[in-house]
Scaffold this active site. Structure first.
Site, mmCIF file in Angstrom:
data_model
loop_
_atom_site.group_PDB
_atom_site.id
_atom_site.type_symbol
_atom_site.label_atom_id
_atom_site.label_comp_id
_atom_site.label_asym_id
_atom_site.label_seq_id
_atom_site.Cartn_x
_atom_site.Cartn_y
_atom_site.Cartn_z
ATOM 1 N N SER A 13 46.854 45.497 29.211
ATOM 2 C CA SER A 13 47.014 44.177 29.839
ATOM 3 C C SER A 13 46.256 44.030 31.154
ATOM 4 O O SER A 13 46.385 43.011 31.825
ATOM 5 C CB SER A 13 48.478 43.801 30.088
ATOM 6 O OG SER A 13 49.070 43.490 28.880
ATOM 7 N N ARG A 68 35.821 55.316 34.525
ATOM 8 C CA ARG A 68 35.956 56.751 34.779
ATOM 9 C C ARG A 68 37.267 57.306 34.237
ATOM 10 O O ARG A 68 37.472 58.521 34.208
ATOM 11 C CB ARG A 68 35.842 57.037 36.274
ATOM 12 C CG ARG A 68 37.004 56.508 37.081
ATOM 13 C CD ARG A 68 36.897 56.880 38.529
ATOM 14 N NE ARG A 68 37.968 56.233 39.276
ATOM 15 C CZ ARG A 68 38.043 56.204 40.577
ATOM 16 N NH1 ARG A 68 37.108 56.767 41.308
ATOM 17 N NH2 ARG A 68 39.053 55.609 41.173
ATOM 18 N N GLN A 70 41.306 36.626 52.441
ATOM 19 C CA GLN A 70 42.657 37.113 52.147
ATOM 20 C C GLN A 70 43.275 37.735 53.394
ATOM 21 O O GLN A 70 44.466 37.637 53.633
ATOM 22 C CB GLN A 70 42.627 38.148 51.012
ATOM 23 C CG GLN A 70 44.011 38.719 50.671
ATOM 24 C CD GLN A 70 43.934 39.925 49.765
ATOM 25 O OE1 GLN A 70 43.562 39.809 48.605
ATOM 26 N NE2 GLN A 70 44.289 41.088 50.285
ATOM 27 N N TYR A 97 36.137 44.271 50.011
ATOM 28 C CA TYR A 97 36.307 43.559 48.731
ATOM 29 C C TYR A 97 35.825 42.115 48.856
ATOM 30 O O TYR A 97 35.154 41.594 47.961
ATOM 31 C CB TYR A 97 37.788 43.617 48.360
ATOM 32 C CG TYR A 97 38.184 42.974 47.049
ATOM 33 C CD1 TYR A 97 37.879 43.564 45.828
ATOM 34 C CD2 TYR A 97 38.920 41.790 47.031
ATOM 35 C CE1 TYR A 97 38.284 42.992 44.619
ATOM 36 C CE2 TYR A 97 39.336 41.207 45.837
ATOM 37 C CZ TYR A 97 39.014 41.814 44.632
ATOM 38 O OH TYR A 97 39.427 41.242 43.449
ATOM 39 N N ALA A 114 42.207 33.923 40.543
ATOM 40 C CA ALA A 114 43.002 33.908 41.780
ATOM 41 C C ALA A 114 44.130 34.922 41.679
ATOM 42 O O ALA A 114 44.104 35.968 42.323
ATOM 43 C CB ALA A 114 43.533 32.506 42.052
HETATM 44 N N1 LIG Z 1 44.441 40.672 38.914
HETATM 45 C C1 LIG Z 1 44.094 39.697 39.718
HETATM 46 O O1 LIG Z 1 44.913 38.881 40.165
HETATM 47 C C2 LIG Z 1 42.644 39.525 40.103
HETATM 48 C C3 LIG Z 1 42.310 38.507 40.995
HETATM 49 C C4 LIG Z 1 40.974 38.305 41.322
HETATM 50 C C5 LIG Z 1 39.993 39.118 40.756
HETATM 51 N N2 LIG Z 1 40.357 40.111 39.906
HETATM 52 C C6 LIG Z 1 39.274 40.958 39.380
HETATM 53 O O2 LIG Z 1 39.453 41.213 38.003
HETATM 54 C C7 LIG Z 1 38.851 42.475 37.678
HETATM 55 C C8 LIG Z 1 39.828 43.334 36.901
HETATM 56 O O3 LIG Z 1 41.018 43.489 37.626
HETATM 57 P P1 LIG Z 1 42.261 44.347 37.084
HETATM 58 O O4 LIG Z 1 43.410 44.037 37.977
HETATM 59 O O5 LIG Z 1 42.403 44.169 35.619
HETATM 60 O O6 LIG Z 1 41.730 45.829 37.401
HETATM 61 P P2 LIG Z 1 42.424 47.253 37.201
HETATM 62 O O7 LIG Z 1 42.737 47.792 38.560
HETATM 63 O O8 LIG Z 1 43.542 47.208 36.226
HETATM 64 O O9 LIG Z 1 41.274 48.070 36.540
HETATM 65 C C9 LIG Z 1 40.233 48.576 37.300
HETATM 66 C C10 LIG Z 1 39.489 49.601 36.443
HETATM 67 O O10 LIG Z 1 38.408 50.061 37.200
HETATM 68 C C11 LIG Z 1 38.293 51.447 37.000
HETATM 69 N N3 LIG Z 1 37.611 52.053 38.150
HETATM 70 C C12 LIG Z 1 37.981 52.031 39.446
HETATM 71 N N4 LIG Z 1 37.088 52.729 40.180
HETATM 72 C C13 LIG Z 1 36.132 53.171 39.318
HETATM 73 C C14 LIG Z 1 34.955 53.944 39.458
HETATM 74 N N5 LIG Z 1 34.533 54.397 40.659
HETATM 75 N N6 LIG Z 1 34.234 54.206 38.357
HETATM 76 C C15 LIG Z 1 34.619 53.759 37.138
HETATM 77 N N7 LIG Z 1 35.725 53.036 36.935
HETATM 78 C C16 LIG Z 1 36.471 52.741 38.023
HETATM 79 C C17 LIG Z 1 39.717 51.953 36.856
HETATM 80 O O11 LIG Z 1 39.740 53.189 36.170
HETATM 81 C C18 LIG Z 1 40.345 50.812 36.062
HETATM 82 O O12 LIG Z 1 40.230 51.049 34.677
HETATM 83 C C19 LIG Z 1 38.389 43.075 39.016
HETATM 84 O O13 LIG Z 1 37.033 42.794 39.232
HETATM 85 C C20 LIG Z 1 39.215 42.325 40.030
HETATM 86 O O14 LIG Z 1 38.599 42.282 41.281
HETATM 87 C C21 LIG Z 1 41.651 40.331 39.568
#
Ligand SMILES: NC(=O)c1ccc[n+]([C@@H]2O[C@H](COP(=O)([O-])OP(=O)(O)OC[C@H]3O[C@@H](n4cnc5c(N)ncnc54)[C@H](O)[C@@H]3O)[C@@H](O)[C@H]2O)c1
Length: 265
Positions: A20, A42, A150, A156, A187
């Site tokens: 999810s 990774r 933020q 970020y 968002a």
């Molecule tokens: N969830 C939110 O509300 C939200 C809001 C705005 C933007 N976003 C963006 O959506 C995207 C996904 O968010 P999410 O919450 O599903 O992310 P998440 O934290 O669940 O997943 C991040 C993934 O990145 C991988 N990762 C981290 N560092 C790494 C590295 N050095 N090398 C390889 N893999 C690496 C992790 O293993 C993980 O699988 C991101 O770009 C985030 O900025 C999310």
């Protein structure tokens, strides 16, 4: 509606997050559409997801990669080409809101940029020769933080601002090859990473209620599937004349009248 994604090789960075997460949701939905998802992450969880796909007869590849390491990114693309000989779409999704604020060190700030911005450049750069061949497209995952700020997250915020700039820059740069470049702006989406963060707060439930109330449409967070649906539509040929766009999937968070919040229950 057929999105025409069958057998398209779609590379998604940061796609081995917990179930999810946004990346995991997108690769699952891609597999359902008959595309070939390539997970660049990774975390070993990528192997588990790929084995699961294969058990259901779905082709997929996991490239275990630290996205901050240019050599590992180059190797990942080489591995994809060795197996499939093509790349149709790059979805730059990796991102961590790492709280690198003004009190952080220069090194911490640069590390945040490497993960949240430079990795988008690297994956796109190495995939570009193959995107040219396939007349493929790029989708970057952005954040409202680039537009609203933020607080406490300079790295970020700067990176996500850069992601939007690169989306337009690549749309212009690559128009000569018929390559489209777009961004999704999210968002608040209730992902496992979000849940982990809420658990660190003294009163996570109260914080969640407050966040929900701040979202104009239906006072709720965006579901990862809602992001996946728009992502798949944007990378498909059904969006064949859409490029350089920032598409907001945010329940009106960034643009709608703040007065709406007071109307929310
Ligand atoms: N969830 C939110 O509300 C939200 C809001 C705005 C933007 N976003 C963006 O959506 C995207 C996904 O968010 P999410 O919450 O599903 O992310 P998440 O934290 O669940 O997943 C991040 C993934 O990145 C991988 N990762 C981290 N560092 C790494 C590295 N050095 N090398 C390889 N893999 C690496 C992790 O293993 C993980 O699988 C991101 O770009 C985030 O900025 C999310």
């Amino acid at each position: 509606m057929d999105l025409g994604l069958k057998n398209k090789v779609v590379v998604v960075s940061g796609s081995a997050g917990k179930e999810s997460s946004i990346g995991e949701t997108m690769v699952r939905m891609l597999a359902e559409e008959g595309a070939i998802p390539v997970l660049v992450d990774r975390n070993e969880r990528g192997n588990v997801y790929v084995e699961k796909f294969k058990a259901s007869g779905i082709d997929a590849l996991f490239c275990k990669t630290n996205v901050t390491d240019p050599r590992q990114m180059e190797t990942a693309v080489a591995e994809i080409i060795q197996k499939y000989g093509r790349i149709d779409v790059v979805i730059n999704n990796v991102g961590v809101n790492d709280g690198v604020g003004l009190s952080a060190t220069y090194e911490e700030f640069m590390e945040s940029l490497k993960l949240n911005l430079a990795s988008y450049f690297l994956l796109t750069k190495y995939a570009l020769p193959y995107l040219k061949e396939s007349k493929g497209n790029i989708l970057n995952i952005g954040s409202k933080v680039a537009l609203t700020g933020q607080g406490g997250t300079s790295g970020y915020a700067a990176a996500k601002g850069g992601v939007l700039a690169l989306t337009r820059e690549w749309a212009v740069d690559l128009i000569q090859y018929g390559i489209r470049s777009n961004a999704l702006i999210i968002a608040e989406s209730y992902t496992p990473a979000y849940d982990d963060w809420l658990k660190t707060l003294p009163d996570g439930d109260a914080a969640l209620a407050k966040i929900n109330k701040s979202i104009p449409f239906e006072s709720r967070m965006t579901k990862p599937e809602e992001i996946g649906n728009t992502a798949l539509f944007l990378i498909s040929d059904l969006s064949s004349h859409t490029t350089g766009q920032f598409v907001f999937i945010d329940g009106g968070y960034v643009h709608l009248d703040r007065a709406l919040i007071n109307l929310n229950p």
